[in-house]
Scaffold this motif. Structure first.
Motif, short mmCIF file in Angstrom:
data_model
loop_
_atom_site.label_atom_id
_atom_site.label_comp_id
_atom_site.label_asym_id
_atom_site.label_seq_id
_atom_site.Cartn_x
_atom_site.Cartn_y
_atom_site.Cartn_z
N LEU A 89 0.83 -1.21 0.00
CA LEU A 89 0.00 0.00 0.00
C LEU A 89 0.87 1.26 0.00
CD1 LEU A 89 -2.80 -0.97 2.55
CD2 LEU A 89 -3.08 -0.62 0.08
N GLY A 90 1.92 1.26 0.81
CA GLY A 90 2.81 2.41 0.84
C GLY A 90 3.56 2.60 -0.47
N GLN A 91 3.97 1.49 -1.07
CA GLN A 91 4.70 1.56 -2.34
C GLN A 91 3.80 2.05 -3.47
OE1 GLN A 91 5.67 -2.51 -2.09
NE2 GLN A 91 7.42 -2.19 -0.75
N CYS A 138 3.89 5.48 -5.95
CA CYS A 138 3.75 5.48 -7.41
C CYS A 138 2.65 6.44 -7.85
CB CYS A 138 3.41 4.07 -7.90
SG CYS A 138 4.71 2.85 -7.67
N LEU A 139 1.52 6.40 -7.17
CA LEU A 139 0.37 7.20 -7.57
C LEU A 139 0.52 8.67 -7.20
CD1 LEU A 139 -2.47 4.69 -6.63
CD2 LEU A 139 -1.53 5.16 -8.90
N SER A 140 1.47 8.97 -6.35
CA SER A 140 1.74 10.38 -6.05
C SER A 140 2.55 11.04 -7.16
CB SER A 140 2.49 10.51 -4.71
OG SER A 140 3.83 10.03 -4.83
N GLN A 141 3.13 10.20 -8.05
CA GLN A 141 3.94 10.72 -9.15
C GLN A 141 3.18 10.73 -10.48
OE1 GLN A 141 7.08 11.83 -8.21
NE2 GLN A 141 6.28 11.24 -6.20
N HIS A 142 2.39 9.68 -10.71
CA HIS A 142 1.65 9.53 -11.97
C HIS A 142 0.30 8.88 -11.67
CE1 HIS A 142 5.30 10.46 -14.26
NE2 HIS A 142 5.94 9.60 -13.49
N PRO A 143 -0.70 9.11 -12.51
CA PRO A 143 -2.02 8.51 -12.25
C PRO A 143 -2.06 7.00 -12.48
CG PRO A 143 -2.05 9.77 -14.30
CD PRO A 143 -0.75 10.07 -13.63
N PHE A 144 -1.07 6.48 -13.21
CA PHE A 144 -0.98 5.04 -13.44
C PHE A 144 0.48 4.61 -13.27
CE2 PHE A 144 -4.43 6.73 -16.10
CZ PHE A 144 -5.51 6.04 -15.54
N LEU A 145 0.71 3.32 -13.24
CA LEU A 145 2.04 2.82 -12.93
C LEU A 145 3.11 3.29 -13.91
CD1 LEU A 145 1.17 -0.87 -11.95
CD2 LEU A 145 1.80 1.00 -10.41
N GLN A 180 -7.58 -7.07 -8.05
CA GLN A 180 -7.49 -7.52 -6.66
C GLN A 180 -7.92 -6.42 -5.69
OE1 GLN A 180 -7.00 -10.63 -6.55
NE2 GLN A 180 -6.15 -10.89 -8.61
N LEU A 181 -7.56 -5.18 -6.01
CA LEU A 181 -7.91 -4.07 -5.12
C LEU A 181 -9.40 -3.77 -5.11
CD1 LEU A 181 -4.92 -1.67 -5.86
CD2 LEU A 181 -5.42 -2.79 -3.68
N SER A 182 -10.10 -4.17 -6.17
CA SER A 182 -11.55 -3.97 -6.17
C SER A 182 -12.19 -4.73 -5.01
CB SER A 182 -12.16 -4.41 -7.51
OG SER A 182 -11.96 -5.80 -7.72
N ALA A 210 -6.08 0.27 4.16
CA ALA A 210 -5.80 1.16 3.03
C ALA A 210 -6.16 2.60 3.38
CB ALA A 210 -6.55 0.70 1.79
N HIS A 211 -7.27 2.78 4.07
CA HIS A 211 -7.68 4.14 4.45
C HIS A 211 -6.66 4.77 5.40
CE1 HIS A 211 -10.08 7.38 6.28
NE2 HIS A 211 -10.75 7.36 5.15
N GLU A 212 -6.08 3.94 6.25
CA GLU A 212 -5.08 4.43 7.20
C GLU A 212 -3.74 4.71 6.52
OE1 GLU A 212 -2.48 2.62 10.95
OE2 GLU A 212 -4.39 1.70 10.41
N ILE A 213 -3.32 3.80 5.64
CA ILE A 213 -1.98 3.88 5.05
C ILE A 213 -1.97 4.70 3.76
CG2 ILE A 213 -0.12 2.51 3.99
CD1 ILE A 213 -0.96 0.23 5.92
N SER A 214 -2.99 4.53 2.94
CA SER A 214 -3.00 5.20 1.64
C SER A 214 -4.41 5.42 1.10
CB SER A 214 -2.20 4.39 0.61
OG SER A 214 -2.25 5.02 -0.66
N PRO A 215 -5.08 6.49 1.54
CA PRO A 215 -6.39 6.82 0.94
C PRO A 215 -6.29 7.01 -0.57
CG PRO A 215 -5.99 8.14 2.92
CD PRO A 215 -4.70 7.43 2.61
N ARG A 216 -5.09 7.37 -1.04
CA ARG A 216 -4.88 7.56 -2.47
C ARG A 216 -5.18 6.27 -3.25
NH1 ARG A 216 -1.51 11.55 -4.16
NH2 ARG A 216 -0.39 11.45 -2.17
N VAL A 217 -4.84 5.13 -2.67
CA VAL A 217 -5.09 3.85 -3.33
C VAL A 217 -6.59 3.58 -3.43
CG1 VAL A 217 -4.81 1.34 -3.13
CG2 VAL A 217 -2.86 2.85 -2.71
N ILE A 218 -7.34 3.95 -2.40
CA ILE A 218 -8.79 3.78 -2.45
C ILE A 218 -9.38 4.65 -3.56
CG2 ILE A 218 -10.96 4.10 -1.19
CD1 ILE A 218 -9.47 3.48 1.38
N ALA A 219 -8.93 5.90 -3.64
CA ALA A 219 -9.43 6.80 -4.68
C ALA A 219 -9.07 6.27 -6.06
CB ALA A 219 -8.85 8.20 -4.47
N TRP A 220 -7.85 5.75 -6.21
CA TRP A 220 -7.41 5.21 -7.50
C TRP A 220 -8.27 4.03 -7.93
CZ3 TRP A 220 -4.91 0.48 -8.87
CH2 TRP A 220 -4.34 0.47 -10.15
#
Length: 245
Positions: A81-83, A87-94, A109-111, A124-134
């Motif tokens: 989640l942190g990794q 990635c998503l803080s730099q670009h919208p996709f990998l 899998q994330l769905s 995920a909400h605690e570590i990376s809300p960005r991943v939930i939004a993505w």
């Protein structure tokens, strides 16, 4: 490689979190039968819930989840989640401004992990809300018009994805290599040390094919690209991924 990681390792996170924790078992057992038949009567629903919950929890061994490996899976998921957040803080996709097959492999899998199952979503909400939004954004990419210029160059990808590949080298590569060797030797199970602990699991011929396909794709590259990729893989702990010829 990242597509394969999503399909074959991130699925361990998904299956473990859904069928290892009480709240997740309760939710999945309740909702999944209704997705098969929304008009199920109450008695049939209760029976279906019990059946699917018992069946799936009894099959945690398929992804290697047990009391010994549970801490490995959970620690890996938190790092992942942190990794991915980085990635998503730099670009919208990998790989830039358009999705790749690797994005879709992780999204699949994330769905479940952040879109349905409560324990992993809370993490995920605690570590990376960005991943939930993505994950929510990946649900509908209509209107996106990708072009070749949307891909980042090699240097950009290297900088963005290094930590994610380090996770691949730390947990998935040992499993991939041990499984491939076991399949070649016609052994029914394999054992490897993963993240400092013993991991034992049933051998799967399909995952041995995955390793071969990755190597086939690598061999199809020109010599210059092979050199560049091999150096990157070695730096991130994935050097053994490519078989020496």
């Amino acid at each position: 490689m990242l597509e394969d990681f999503g399909d074959e390792w991130v699925t361990k996170y998904m299956f473990h979190y859904r069928w290892h924790f009480k709240d997740d078992i309760e939710k999945a057992g309740t909702i999944l039968p209704l997705l098969h038949g929304i008009t199920l009567d109450d008695d049939s629903h209760a029976a279906f819930k019990q059946h699917i919950s018992d069946w799936q929890t009894s099959r945690l061994w398929v992804v290697g989840s047990n009391e010994i490996t549970a801490p490995i899976i959970e620690a890996s998921f938190k790092r992942f989640l942190g990794q991915l957040n980085h990635c998503l803080s730099q670009h919208p996709f990998l790989f830039g401004s358009r999705p790749s097959s690797a994005d879709y492999a992780l999204f699949g899998q994330l769905s479940a992990l952040v879109g349905f199952d409560p324990t992993s979503r809370a993490l995920a909400h605690e570590i990376s809300p960005r991943v939930i939004a993505w994950q929510d954004l990946m649900e509908d990419l209509s209107g996106l018009e990708p072009s070749e210029s949307d891909w980042v160059n090699f240097e950009g990808a290297e900088q963005n994805l290094s930590s994610l590949f380090q996770e691949v080298g730390k947990v998935y590569l040992p499993a991939l290599l041990a499984n491939s060797l076991a399949v070649a030797q016609e052994e029914k199970t394999w054992t490897a040390e993963i993240d400092g602990a013993k991991w034992e699991q049933r051998s799967f011929p399909y995952q041995a094919k995955c390793l071969k396909w990755i190597n086939d794709e690598f061999q199809a590259l020109n010599e210059s690209d092979q050199k560049q990729i091999k150096e990157f893989l070695t730096k991130t702990g994935c050097g053994e991924l490519i078989a020496e010829k």
